[in-house]
Structure formats: structure tokens, C-alpha cells
Design a protein around this motif. Structure first.
Motif, PDB file in Angstrom:
ATOM      1  N   SER A  56      93.790  63.533  11.786  1.00  0.00           N
ATOM      2  CA  SER A  56      94.022  64.810  11.112  1.00  0.00           C
ATOM      3  C   SER A  56      92.703  65.515  10.815  1.00  0.00           C
ATOM      4  O   SER A  56      92.557  66.728  11.033  1.00  0.00           O
ATOM      5  N   GLU A  57      91.740  64.754  10.332  1.00  0.00           N
ATOM      6  CA  GLU A  57      90.437  65.326  10.029  1.00  0.00           C
ATOM      7  C   GLU A  57      89.779  65.890  11.286  1.00  0.00           C
ATOM      8  O   GLU A  57      89.236  67.001  11.288  1.00  0.00           O
ATOM      9  N   ALA A  58      89.836  65.128  12.372  1.00  0.00           N
ATOM     10  CA  ALA A  58      89.202  65.570  13.612  1.00  0.00           C
ATOM     11  C   ALA A  58      89.920  66.776  14.198  1.00  0.00           C
ATOM     12  O   ALA A  58      89.278  67.700  14.726  1.00  0.00           O
ATOM     13  N   ALA A  59      91.245  66.800  14.102  1.00  0.00           N
ATOM     14  CA  ALA A  59      92.007  67.921  14.651  1.00  0.00           C
ATOM     15  C   ALA A  59      91.692  69.222  13.927  1.00  0.00           C
ATOM     16  O   ALA A  59      91.817  70.308  14.504  1.00  0.00           O
ATOM     17  N   GLY A  60      91.274  69.122  12.664  1.00  0.00           N
ATOM     18  CA  GLY A  60      90.948  70.310  11.898  1.00  0.00           C
ATOM     19  C   GLY A  60      89.493  70.719  11.967  1.00  0.00           C
ATOM     20  O   GLY A  60      89.074  71.649  11.264  1.00  0.00           O
ATOM     21  N   SER A  61      88.735  70.043  12.819  1.00  0.00           N
ATOM     22  CA  SER A  61      87.306  70.341  12.921  1.00  0.00           C
ATOM     23  C   SER A  61      87.042  71.436  13.938  1.00  0.00           C
ATOM     24  O   SER A  61      87.415  71.310  15.108  1.00  0.00           O
ATOM     25  N   ALA A  62      86.368  72.487  13.514  1.00  0.00           N
ATOM     26  CA  ALA A  62      85.999  73.558  14.450  1.00  0.00           C
ATOM     27  C   ALA A  62      85.026  73.047  15.501  1.00  0.00           C
ATOM     28  O   ALA A  62      85.052  73.507  16.656  1.00  0.00           O
ATOM     29  N   ASN A  63      84.175  72.112  15.137  1.00  0.00           N
ATOM     30  CA  ASN A  63      83.195  71.581  16.087  1.00  0.00           C
ATOM     31  C   ASN A  63      83.852  70.859  17.257  1.00  0.00           C
ATOM     32  O   ASN A  63      83.278  70.778  18.346  1.00  0.00           O
ATOM     33  N   ARG A 275      89.557  65.499  22.314  1.00  0.00           N
ATOM     34  CA  ARG A 275      88.401  65.129  21.510  1.00  0.00           C
ATOM     35  C   ARG A 275      88.760  64.556  20.139  1.00  0.00           C
ATOM     36  O   ARG A 275      88.039  63.688  19.622  1.00  0.00           O
ATOM     37  N   ALA A 276      89.850  65.036  19.539  1.00  0.00           N
ATOM     38  CA  ALA A 276      90.217  64.489  18.222  1.00  0.00           C
ATOM     39  C   ALA A 276      90.492  62.988  18.283  1.00  0.00           C
ATOM     40  O   ALA A 276      89.961  62.226  17.460  1.00  0.00           O
ATOM     41  N   PRO A 277      91.299  62.496  19.226  1.00  0.00           N
ATOM     42  CA  PRO A 277      91.490  61.043  19.272  1.00  0.00           C
ATOM     43  C   PRO A 277      90.226  60.270  19.628  1.00  0.00           C
ATOM     44  O   PRO A 277      90.064  59.127  19.200  1.00  0.00           O
ATOM     45  N   GLN A 278      89.306  60.891  20.384  1.00  0.00           N
ATOM     46  CA  GLN A 278      88.033  60.207  20.657  1.00  0.00           C
ATOM     47  C   GLN A 278      87.298  59.907  19.351  1.00  0.00           C
ATOM     48  O   GLN A 278      86.794  58.800  19.144  1.00  0.00           O
TER      49      GLN A 278
END
Length: 390
Positions: A56-63, A275-278
Motif C-alpha cells: 500500500s505504501e509503495a503503491a501510493g508513492s509518486a516516485n 514497481r510497488a511489489p518490487q
């Protein structure tokens, strides 16, 4: 006006097997209790809460919303290289890894890098149907080596050697096997790898289910062979171990020269893996070791429950079992595996896949994927099988 035509190599393929068998289940009326889906290899428990939070955190990252490196984000390539090095007792670097959107894509990318139309790849019989259809739609000849039941559904090295021809570019194996569950002993893999090296061809080894080998043993010592990079391509999926099949994340371990060629393929397939699951899996590899081991032990318990269930149904012969799968010989002589699987789904609420979908001479077999059902459901399977009449 002429009608547009399809690519004949694609048009000739059969429809995907999983939706086909699940369609049979829609006719089940619930007479024997809830539907028990033994068709698809999916984890029967949820991802770890921490992993979901990291996703969830990664999915919400603009980067992470932009493109990443074609070979994969270095944070996971580094973590995965460390993981593989520890598992196999070898020295694997990040440059020897390439991340993909699942293991099916890893196979497509690896195959495209080493073979083309007119070449041949040696498969096993039985084989994983998506590997077979990938070869077919690419115009690559699939040759086969039999894995007889009396040999534990494993190939004999002498048969592998006899089946290799001048056009053979690779031998493709799956261990633990899909569909049979058979686990290739390290000595057998070493012998086949030595044969590939002697013939100057690739061993493409799909180890999607390696995290569920009974006892947690190291699968083989191939990465300790000097110069392994010149002939070995290993494939893996994070879907089962981390319970994230919907996030599509796989990996290739191969020499840096192979990774360079696969990157060319990936740039045309997807550019980069999700990229989020990575990012989440990079954290989960070191942090969730105990959780993954508990899941492996749970799958072992389910495998034991399968053995006990089929011991109570002697007419159904459990001929192989390992990791996620059991390969079962049904008792109905003269009936096709598809007709038996359809009857099981439609009349008894047990969804399996016909053996004939995996190769030749398998009409008396069914693949049973037991990892997604608990031990109580597995016991119920035995009861329903005893009710079945041809």
C-alpha cells in the motif's frame, strides 16, 4: 472486402485451461456441499499484513509511479541475489538477476533470448501447458522426453540425451513439477545440466514452487558449478511464497550476458516489472522468513492430508505429490480425463484439470492443486470421490 485473419500460430491454440474447467463448475448445484476448487495453483491463505502495508505504501508513492530499470529496481535485485546466494550456497550478484511480471513472462523472455522460429526446445511429458503454448505461438518446435509414472514422473538422462537434436536450443524443466508435483533430485539436475553443457545448449529451470519442497532442502548445487552462467537460466515466481499472484512478480537468475539479452526482450514486452511489489518484496525477503517457513510447513500438512485422503479412496491412485500438486490416476477405464474432470466439477463440486491438458498418454490422470484448500476440505474430497460413479 477480404476478411482480416489472425496469426495462425495463435489461432490454433486451445483456450486457456483454467477458465475452461471452471466453467464446468458453474453447473454444480451444491448438492454435496460448497464447491472445492482444486484447479489453480493459488495460495490458500492471505499475504502477511506487513507485506500488504508495504504494498500500500509503495503503491501510493509518486516516485514509484514512473518507469523503473528494465532489469528491475536494484533494491530487489540486491535482496534477491542475497536470498538466492544463501539458499543455494553460491555467490550470485544483482547483475545475475532480472525481474519480470510473473514467471510466465520470465519464460517468454528467456525463451525469446535463446531460441527462435525453426529452433527446438526439449520439454517433458507431462509438461506445463503454458510453456508448451508459448513455444507453439512462437513457431518453436517442442520436442518431448517421457517422464513415466514408474520413474516417479521424472525423465531418464539417457532419454534426454537421445531426444536432443542439432536444432535443440534448450531443455526446459519444472521442479517441483507442474503438473505432477515431482521434485527433481539434485543429482538428476546435475546430470541433465552436465548433458546440456556438453551439447552447448541451455537448461531453463523453472523453480516457481521451490519454497515448498518438503524439509526445506536446497534444491540443487548448479550455481556452484564453475561457469554455470554459460548454460543455466533459472526462473522463479514470488506469487506463491508471498501470496501475491495478482501483483505479477517473477525473477530470472542467469549470467549477466543473458540478462543483457533478456533486457532487450523485456523492453518490448513491458519495459519494467511492476514497481510497488518490487519494493514490498525487497522488504519481505529478509523480514518474513519465519512466516514463509510456516507456510511451507502448512503446505506439507496439506500434502499429508492428501495422502491420507487418497489412502481412503484406493480406486483413485495418487501417483505423485509435491509442493502444490498431486497427480492422480482415475479409475474409469475408457473415459477421457476431460469427461471425468467435467463430471467431478458438475456433479460433485470438485474442480480439477484433465491430465490430457498436460501431454500425451495422460487420459487416465487429473491434476489436483491442493495448496488452496485446507485439511478439512481435503478430507471432504475423499468423501465425494467415494460417492462418484462412472
Amino acid at each position: 472486402m477480404p476478411k482480416a485473419v489472425f496469426n495462425p500460430l495463435v489461432e490454433m491454440l486451445a483456450p486457456p485451461p483454467i477458465p475452461a474447467v471452471q466453467a464446468w463448475a458453474r453447473a454444480y448445484d451444491g448438492a454435496h456441499g460448497p464447491l472445492i476448487d482444486l484447479s489453480q495453483a493459488v495460495p490458500g491463505y492471505p499475504p502477511h499484513p506487513d507485506l500488504l502495508a508495504w504494498l500500500s505504501e509503495a503503491a501510493g508513492s509518486a516516485n514509484l509511479a514512473g518507469y523503473g530499470a528494465i532489469e528491475g529496481d536494484m533494491v530487489l535485485r540486491d535482496a534477491y541475489a542475497d536470498h538466492v546466494s544463501a539458499l543455494y550456497g553460491a555467490s550470485i550478484s544483482a547483475e545475475d538477476t532480472h525481474l519480470t511480471a510473473g514467471c510466465n513472462q520470465a519464460f517468454v523472455a528467456a525463451l525469446t533470448a535463446v531460441a527462435g522460429a525453426g529452433d527446438a526446445v526439449l520439454m517433458t511429458n507431462p509438461c506445463y501447458f503454458n510453456h508448451e503454448t508459448t513455444l507453439a505461438m512462437m513457431g518453436i518446435e517442442a520436442r518431448y522426453v517421457d517422464c513415466p509414472a514408474e520413474n516417479g514422473f521424472l525423465p531418464r538422462p539417457s532419454d534426454v540425451a537421445a531426444a536432443i537434436t542439432e536444432t535443440t536450443k534448450a531443455v526446459a524443466l519444472v521442479s517441483p513439477n507442474n503438473p505432477t508435483g515431482a521434485v527433481y533430485p539434485p543429482a538428476l539436475l546435475a546430470e541433465i545440466f552436465a548433458l546440456c553443457r556438453a551439447r552447448g545448449i541451455w537448461l531453463i529451470l523453472d523453480e516457481t514452487y521451490r519454497d515448498f519442497i518438503a524439509g526445506g532442502d536446497s534444491p540443487h548445487a548448479l550455481f556452484s558449478e564453475p561457469g554455470w552462467q554459460e548454460n543455466l537460466i533459472q526462473l522463479y515466481s514470488f506469487s506463491k511464497s508471498f501470496c501475491i499472484p495478482g501483483h505479477r512478480l517473477g525473477a530470472i537468475t542467469a549470467g549477466s550476458a543473458v540478462v543483457e539479452q533478456i533486457a532487450k526482450v523485456m523492453d518490448n514486452l513491458q519495459i519494467c516489472a511492476p514497481r510497488a511489489p518490487q519494493q514490498a518484496v525487497a522488504k519481505g525477503l529478509p523480514a518474513l522468513v519465519e512466516w514463509r517457513e510456516a507456510n511451507r510447513l502448512e503446505i506439507e500438512r496439506r500434502a499429508e492430508a492428501m495422502r491420507a485422503a487418497f489412502a481412503r479412496t484406493p480406486a483413485w491412485d495418487l501417483q505423485a505429490i509435491g509442493a502444490y500438486f498431486a497427480f492422480v490416476r482415475h479409475p474409469f477405464e475408457g473415459r477421457s480425463s476431460a469427461s471425468v474432470a467435467e463430471m467431478l466439477a458438475r456433479d460433485y463440486g470438485l474442480v480439477t484439470i484433465p491430465g490430457a491438458y498436460f501431454g500425451q498418454g495422460l487420459e487416465r490422470h487429473l491434476r489436483v492443486a491442493f495448496a488452496n484448500v485446507d485439511t478439512d476440505q481435503i478430507a471432504e474430497v475423499a468423501g465425494r470421490l467415494r460417492l462418484m460413479r462412472g
